[in-house]
Motif scaffolding. Structure first.
Motif, short mmCIF file in Angstrom:
data_model
loop_
_atom_site.label_atom_id
_atom_site.label_comp_id
_atom_site.label_asym_id
_atom_site.label_seq_id
_atom_site.Cartn_x
_atom_site.Cartn_y
_atom_site.Cartn_z
N UNK A 185 -9.79 0.91 12.66
CA UNK A 185 -10.17 1.67 11.48
C UNK A 185 -9.28 2.90 11.39
N UNK A 186 -9.00 3.33 10.16
CA UNK A 186 -8.20 4.54 9.97
C UNK A 186 -8.85 5.72 10.69
N UNK A 187 -8.06 6.40 11.49
CA UNK A 187 -8.55 7.53 12.25
C UNK A 187 -9.02 7.18 13.65
N UNK A 188 -9.14 5.88 13.95
CA UNK A 188 -9.61 5.45 15.27
C UNK A 188 -8.46 5.03 16.17
N UNK A 189 -7.23 5.18 15.72
CA UNK A 189 -6.08 4.73 16.50
C UNK A 189 -5.90 5.56 17.77
N UNK A 190 -5.34 4.93 18.78
CA UNK A 190 -5.04 5.61 20.04
C UNK A 190 -3.54 5.62 20.32
N UNK A 191 -2.75 5.07 19.41
CA UNK A 191 -1.30 5.09 19.53
C UNK A 191 -0.72 5.70 18.26
N UNK A 192 0.59 5.84 18.24
CA UNK A 192 1.25 6.43 17.09
C UNK A 192 1.81 7.79 17.41
N UNK A 193 2.26 8.49 16.39
CA UNK A 193 2.92 9.78 16.57
C UNK A 193 1.91 10.91 16.74
N UNK A 194 2.37 11.97 17.37
CA UNK A 194 1.65 13.24 17.38
C UNK A 194 2.02 13.96 16.08
N UNK A 195 1.13 13.88 15.10
CA UNK A 195 1.44 14.40 13.78
C UNK A 195 1.57 15.92 13.74
N UNK A 196 0.97 16.59 14.69
CA UNK A 196 1.03 18.06 14.69
C UNK A 196 2.46 18.57 14.84
N UNK A 197 3.34 17.73 15.38
CA UNK A 197 4.73 18.15 15.55
C UNK A 197 5.43 18.34 14.21
N UNK A 198 4.83 17.79 13.12
CA UNK A 198 5.51 17.80 11.83
C UNK A 198 4.88 18.77 10.83
N UNK A 199 4.11 19.72 11.33
CA UNK A 199 3.50 20.71 10.43
C UNK A 199 4.55 21.53 9.70
N UNK B 262 2.81 1.71 18.15
CA UNK B 262 3.03 1.88 16.71
C UNK B 262 1.68 1.82 15.99
N UNK B 263 1.44 2.79 15.14
CA UNK B 263 0.25 2.79 14.29
C UNK B 263 0.70 2.61 12.85
N UNK B 264 0.14 1.58 12.17
CA UNK B 264 0.55 1.25 10.81
C UNK B 264 -0.66 1.26 9.89
N UNK B 265 -0.51 1.90 8.73
CA UNK B 265 -1.62 2.00 7.79
C UNK B 265 -1.07 2.02 6.37
N UNK B 266 -1.80 1.43 5.43
CA UNK B 266 -1.46 1.55 4.02
C UNK B 266 -0.50 0.51 3.48
N UNK B 267 -0.17 -0.51 4.26
CA UNK B 267 0.75 -1.52 3.78
C UNK B 267 0.01 -2.55 2.93
N UNK B 268 0.72 -3.09 1.97
CA UNK B 268 0.13 -4.09 1.09
C UNK B 268 -0.07 -5.42 1.83
#
Length: 472
Positions: free
Chosen positions: A446-460, A369-375
């Motif tokens: 750091x944002x952009x340095x993650x190695x886990x999370x979704x393959x965002x290209x699938x949601x273009x 899981x990659x999480x970003x932008x939470x308060x």
């Protein structure tokens, strides 16, 4: 008599010229008279039988044959002649919905037992507004099938009647992710296993009144974990979640005891009042899920759902609650989910906006899981003692979370005690307040340095990507 005839011809020629003249045409061309049953080349409107050419956007049906005939009420957008078809009640025969039409759900539309509804790629389905018994929804009951296979270029779109999207388009212009509750949603039900209170074998799905038997899900007397409710692929569900009772809204996509024989792939839910996608029991696997600006939880698991959710994205909005809400079995039957390869974007303005809430004997694995932008101060909760015990016993697992903005050492297990000193609640928290037990499954990145999370290209292909300029 000849003089009068010549005068009439002169007037007719002048009228024709005002509609067709290419060189610096007069203003009259925009409102040219064209109620003669013939669409002339220079006319900018359509022949709707009135005194002037009517704007195409005002039409209620679409005629795409390249010729606007005198008795048509639609517009020419290039294809076969089409219309808005209102649908209500039961679909009692095998039926196909064509991309050449718009289908308007008036109340609950139910696919009949042993019947199949096929929806062509690019088809637009709109739901009428209404609440309570009048809420509009498409319901695939047990024993029926929905074959709705869109494509990245031609997704199948469920939206509100108020949406000004037209045939051949993938988005309208008058609504956005903040427009919620304008119709109901999509409900799919099956006979796969589920863990229900009292160990009953079937229950009524939320969002459907109890006296509507087409809302039953669960095995009943015919358990089938390989149950097949159809194929759902490249579907965008927008602006739903109509209220049917106090605190009871319809989810964007509801899956009740859906079996692993069903295809759930590339599903987008935007601006739903309640949850984005909710799994009530069942064994179905789901891939490439996208939820944007839901009003409650984005991905919700209940009643011992035992499938795998792989490659998902949550983009929280100002009204959003948790990215994940995970409940466990309600009866003696246990199950174990897998939620993996997921990216969750928090909201800087949401009043709640938590990472996740694990409740009610939750069992399963959440990983990569990659999480970003939470308060600051938002947390991953284990909000009951049985959940905390499952975590300690290994029935509830967390692996490889990468979080922007928090040091992994401040992910800690917080144990609450009652007045007698008994442990009553355990919470994995993302604030520096509690550091009793560091969570070794988290890493700060750091944002952009993650190695886990979704393959965002699938949601273009998604509406959210285009509307919010997400850059996928």
């Amino acid at each position: 008599m000849k003089k009068l005839l010549l005068s009439a011809l002169a007037i007719g020629a002048l009228a024709f010229s005002s509609c067709n003249e290419d060189d610096e045409p007069p203003v009259a061309e925009v409102v040219a008279t064209c109620n003669d049953g013939i669409q002339n080349q220079g006319e900018t409107g359509v022949d709707c039988g009135g005194p002037n050419c009517q704007p195409c956007t005002e039409a209620t049906a679409t005629c795409n044959d390249g010729i606007q005939n005198g008795d048509e009420t639609g517009v020419d957008v290039g294809g076969s002649c089409a219309e808005i078809i209102t649908v209500s009640g039961e679909i009692s025969t095998d039926t196909t919905w064509s991309a050449n039409n718009i289908y308007l759900l008036a109340g609950k539309v139910v696919v009949g037992v042993d019947k199949t509804l096929t929806i062509e790629p690019g088809t637009i389905i709109k739901g009428k507004p209404g609440s309570g018994s009048l809420a509009s929804a498409l319901i695939v009951q047990r024993g029926s099938k929905l074959i709705a296979k869109g494509t990245a270029e031609k997704p199948i779109i469920f939206t509100a009647e108020a949406d000004n999207i037209a045939i051949g388009q993938t988005a309208g212009t008058n609504l956005d992710e903040g427009d919620r509750g304008l119709w109901g949603g999509l409900i799919v039900l099956g006979r796969a296993s589920g863990s229900f209170k009292g160990d009953v074998t079937e229950v009524q799905i939320e969002g459907i009144p109890a006296d509507d038997t087409f809302g039953l899900y669960g095995p009943g007397d015919a358990l089938n974990d390989d149950d097949n409710s159809g194929e759902l692929q490249y579907i965008s569900i927008r602006h739903g979640g109509a209220l049917i009772g106090e605190g009871n809204e319809i989810n964007g996509l509801t899956l009740g005891s859906v079996g692993r024989g069903t295809l759930i792939d590339n599903i987008e839910v935007v601006g739903n009042v309640d949850d984005g996608i909710e799994f009530f029991g069942g064994t179905v696997n789901a891939t490439n899920l996208f939820v944007w600006a839901q009003g409650d939880d984005a991905l919700d698991i209940d009643q011992a759902y035992s499938g795998t959710i792989d490659n998902a994205v949550v983009v929280s909005g100002e009204a959003s609650d948790h990215a994940f809400e995970i409940d466990g079995p309600e009866g003696s039957l246990e199950g174990s989910f897998t939620l993996q390869n997921t990216t969750i974007f928090g909201s800087a303005t949401a009043a709640d906006g938590e990472y996740a809430d694990y409740r009610s004997n939750a069992m399963g694995t959440t990983k990569n899981i990659y999480a970003v932008g939470f308060q600051a101060g938002k947390d991953v909760e284990l909000d009951a003692n049985d959940v905390a015990q499952n975590y300690l016993d290994g029935k509830l697992k967390f692996e490889a979370w990468q979080v922007v903005g928090f040091d992994h050492s401040i992910f800690a297990e917080k144990v609450k005690k009652d007045d007698d000193g008994n442990e009553v609640e355990s919470t994995i928290i993302l604030t520096p307040t509690f550091t009793e037990r560091a969570a070794d499954w988290t890493t700060q990145v750091e944002a952009g340095a993650q190695t886990v999370g979704a393959d965002l290209s699938a949601f273009a292909w998604t509406y959210a990507n285009a509307k919010a300029s997400l850059g996928f």
